[in-house]
Scaffold this motif. Structure first.
Motif, PDB file in Angstrom:
ATOM      1  N   PHE A  18       8.133  -7.458  -7.105  1.00 40.06           N
ATOM      2  CA  PHE A  18       7.258  -6.840  -6.109  1.00 40.06           C
ATOM      3  C   PHE A  18       5.979  -7.643  -5.851  1.00 40.06           C
ATOM      4  O   PHE A  18       5.461  -8.315  -6.743  1.00 40.06           O
ATOM      5  CB  PHE A  18       6.897  -5.417  -6.547  1.00 40.06           C
ATOM      6  CG  PHE A  18       8.108  -4.595  -6.895  1.00 40.06           C
ATOM      7  CD1 PHE A  18       9.053  -4.295  -5.918  1.00 40.06           C
ATOM      8  CD2 PHE A  18       8.328  -4.153  -8.189  1.00 40.06           C
ATOM      9  CE1 PHE A  18      10.182  -3.558  -6.233  1.00 40.06           C
ATOM     10  CE2 PHE A  18       9.454  -3.410  -8.516  1.00 40.06           C
ATOM     11  CZ  PHE A  18      10.383  -3.115  -7.530  1.00 40.06           C
ATOM     12  N   CYS A  19       5.454  -7.529  -4.614  1.00 42.28           N
ATOM     13  CA  CYS A  19       4.185  -8.183  -4.259  1.00 42.28           C
ATOM     14  C   CYS A  19       3.044  -7.519  -5.036  1.00 42.28           C
ATOM     15  O   CYS A  19       3.169  -6.366  -5.481  1.00 42.28           O
ATOM     16  CB  CYS A  19       3.849  -8.002  -2.784  1.00 42.28           C
ATOM     17  SG  CYS A  19       5.124  -8.440  -1.617  1.00 42.28           S
ATOM     18  N   CYS A  22       1.950  -3.617  -4.684  1.00 45.67           N
ATOM     19  CA  CYS A  22       3.061  -2.827  -4.123  1.00 45.67           C
ATOM     20  C   CYS A  22       3.202  -1.487  -4.860  1.00 45.67           C
ATOM     21  O   CYS A  22       3.194  -1.448  -6.093  1.00 45.67           O
ATOM     22  CB  CYS A  22       4.365  -3.617  -4.252  1.00 45.67           C
ATOM     23  SG  CYS A  22       5.776  -2.674  -3.657  1.00 45.67           S
ATOM     24  N   CYS A  54      13.164  -3.328  -0.714  1.00 45.64           N
ATOM     25  CA  CYS A  54      12.284  -3.562  -1.876  1.00 45.64           C
ATOM     26  C   CYS A  54      12.395  -2.410  -2.877  1.00 45.64           C
ATOM     27  O   CYS A  54      12.582  -2.631  -4.076  1.00 45.64           O
ATOM     28  CB  CYS A  54      10.837  -3.705  -1.423  1.00 45.64           C
ATOM     29  SG  CYS A  54      10.556  -5.085  -0.310  1.00 45.64           S
ATOM     30  N   ASN A 125       7.164   3.716   2.381  1.00 43.34           N
ATOM     31  CA  ASN A 125       6.045   2.814   2.709  1.00 43.34           C
ATOM     32  C   ASN A 125       5.851   2.729   4.220  1.00 43.34           C
ATOM     33  O   ASN A 125       5.121   1.882   4.717  1.00 43.34           O
ATOM     34  CB  ASN A 125       6.233   1.430   2.077  1.00 43.34           C
ATOM     35  CG  ASN A 125       7.536   0.781   2.508  1.00 43.34           C
ATOM     36  OD1 ASN A 125       8.168   1.205   3.475  1.00 43.34           O
ATOM     37  ND2 ASN A 125       7.951  -0.246   1.804  1.00 43.34           N
ATOM     38  N   GLY A 129      10.031  -2.828   4.686  1.00 43.25           N
ATOM     39  CA  GLY A 129       9.230  -3.840   3.993  1.00 43.25           C
ATOM     40  C   GLY A 129       9.973  -5.152   3.798  1.00 43.25           C
ATOM     41  O   GLY A 129       9.501  -6.215   4.195  1.00 43.25           O
ATOM     42  N   CYS A 204       2.498  -0.541   0.981  1.00 40.03           N
ATOM     43  CA  CYS A 204       3.100  -1.862   1.144  1.00 40.03           C
ATOM     44  C   CYS A 204       2.016  -2.711   1.814  1.00 40.03           C
ATOM     45  O   CYS A 204       1.930  -2.763   3.037  1.00 40.03           O
ATOM     46  CB  CYS A 204       4.347  -1.770   2.030  1.00 40.03           C
ATOM     47  SG  CYS A 204       4.924  -3.384   2.607  1.00 40.03           S
ATOM     48  N   PRO A 205       1.127  -3.310   0.989  1.00 42.79           N
ATOM     49  CA  PRO A 205       0.034  -4.069   1.598  1.00 42.79           C
ATOM     50  C   PRO A 205       0.543  -5.261   2.405  1.00 42.79           C
ATOM     51  O   PRO A 205      -0.084  -5.647   3.387  1.00 42.79           O
ATOM     52  CB  PRO A 205      -0.806  -4.525   0.396  1.00 42.79           C
ATOM     53  CG  PRO A 205      -0.157  -4.036  -0.828  1.00 42.79           C
ATOM     54  CD  PRO A 205       1.086  -3.300  -0.486  1.00 42.79           C
ATOM     55  N   THR A 206       1.694  -5.808   2.028  1.00 44.13           N
ATOM     56  CA  THR A 206       2.163  -7.053   2.647  1.00 44.13           C
ATOM     57  C   THR A 206       2.639  -6.869   4.086  1.00 44.13           C
ATOM     58  O   THR A 206       2.231  -7.617   4.966  1.00 44.13           O
ATOM     59  CB  THR A 206       3.303  -7.656   1.780  1.00 44.13           C
ATOM     60  OG1 THR A 206       2.832  -7.753   0.451  1.00 44.13           O
ATOM     61  CG2 THR A 206       3.729  -9.021   2.284  1.00 44.13           C
ATOM     62  N   THR A 207       3.497  -5.886   4.326  1.00 43.32           N
ATOM     63  CA  THR A 207       3.999  -5.784   5.703  1.00 43.32           C
ATOM     64  C   THR A 207       3.436  -4.591   6.485  1.00 43.32           C
ATOM     65  O   THR A 207       3.426  -4.629   7.692  1.00 43.32           O
ATOM     66  CB  THR A 207       5.548  -5.734   5.767  1.00 43.32           C
ATOM     67  OG1 THR A 207       5.997  -4.620   5.034  1.00 43.32           O
ATOM     68  CG2 THR A 207       6.183  -6.995   5.250  1.00 43.32           C
TER      69      THR A 207
END
Ligand SMILES: Cc1ncc(C[n+]2csc(CCOP(=O)(O)OP(=O)(O)O)c2C)c(N)n1
Ligand code: SF4
Length: 277
Positions: A18-19, A22, A54, A125, A129, A204-207
């Motif tokens: 995981f990022c 996450c 994810c 999320n 993701g 989900c901070p990334t996407t």
């Protein structure tokens, strides 16, 4: 629960996928703590089932347990098959909102309607993701994603309410910010006889986060806090007031006959009838 909780006791020695920030990590931690508090020292009595995405990586291959990855959206039918063959096992599904409430939605509704004794943990999320941030059935109105560059114009699905209405024994929604409530919900779900559903609203901070201008998990959690309403309070609010609010709490909790009970009774009846003939 005599010894202190150590997550490594339940995990294989593998790097997690995981990022940073996450929410899948929080959901994993929360679930394993719930098992620890229920006095499970290992996961021999559990089978984990997940699809693709994810969140589907939460149990497998990381948990020291039997697990299976199904095709995207098909974890619930596979879990159903396992439960029918081995009613003595705790069968737990983990998946994302795309996996469970998008491509797998019909399986979710029918599993709840049948009240089959499995637990589904849906990590919401609010986006797809793993595939880079496409709109999901749970994406809030107006949110920009790669497939809704002018903002999503579909209202998000209230998955937990749908599952409760369909007939589940237990249904609850919490965000990862509500760690204690989420853990207690997981304990209830695992010990519930019928179909149990938990929606964990998760960052989900990334996407997702970066598309709505929230730069990290801390900002996302603050955003959850500002936008969360307890179910009891929501019952007194109008639809307009509740637009895009995250309503948290318990949506169903009843003891009722499960699909497995029904099947076992029917098999006994059929055996008796066959012996007579
Ligand atoms: C049949 C099929 N359709 C589409 C895909 C591509 N795909 C992989 S994961 C995914 C969605 C993931 O979103 P979600 O279930 O919400 O999980 P997340 O990654 O956000 O945790 C999609 C569309 C696939 N693997 N198989
Ligand atoms: S893309 Fe989002 S959901 Fe997937 S691991 Fe990264 S933060 Fe988690």
């Amino acid at each position: 629960m005599t010894e202190p909780f150590t997550i490594r006791k339940y995990l294989r020695d593998l790097p997690l996928p995981f990022c940073k920030g996450c929410g899948c990590l929080t959901v994993m931690n929360c679930f394993l703590r719930a098992l620890h508090e229920l006095d499970y020292h290992d996961m021999r009595k559990f089978v984990f089932c997940s699809g693709i995405g994810c969140a589907a990586w939460i149990p497998s291959p990381y948990f020291k347990a039997d697990s299976i990855h199904a095709a995207h959206g098909r974890s619930i039918p596979v879990a159903t098959g396992i439960k029918l063959m081995r009613p003595d096992l705790n069968v737990i599904v983990f998946g994302g909102d795309g996996d469970i409430a998008g491509i797998g939605l019909s399986h979710l509704v029918h599993a709840a309607r049948r009240n089959i004794g499995i637990t589904v943990v849906m990590v919401n999320n609010m986006i797809y993701g793993m595939t880079g941030g496409q709109v999901a059935p749970t994406t809030p109105l107006g949110i920009k994603t790669t497939t809704t560059p002018y903002g999503s114009f579909d209202p998000p699905l209230d998955t937990t309410r749908l599952v409760a209405t369909a007939g589940a024994s237990y249904a609850a929604r919490w965000t990862t910010l509500h760690f204690e409530q989420l853990k207690d919900a997981m304990k209830t779900a695992v010990t519930t006889n019928g179909f149990a559903f938990i929606e964990a609203v998760s960052p989900c901070p990334t996407t997702f986060g970066r598309r709505i201008g929230l730069k990290d998990a801390a900002e996302m959690l603050r955003w959850f806090k500002q936008n969360t309403t307890l179910k009891e309070k929501a019952n007194e609010m109008t639809e307009t007031e509740l637009a895009n609010r995250i309503v948290v709490g318990k949506f169903a909790h009843t003891e009722k006959r499960t699909f497995t009970d029904h099947l076992q009774e029917t098999l006994k009846k059929a055996e008796k009838a066959a012996r007579k003939n």
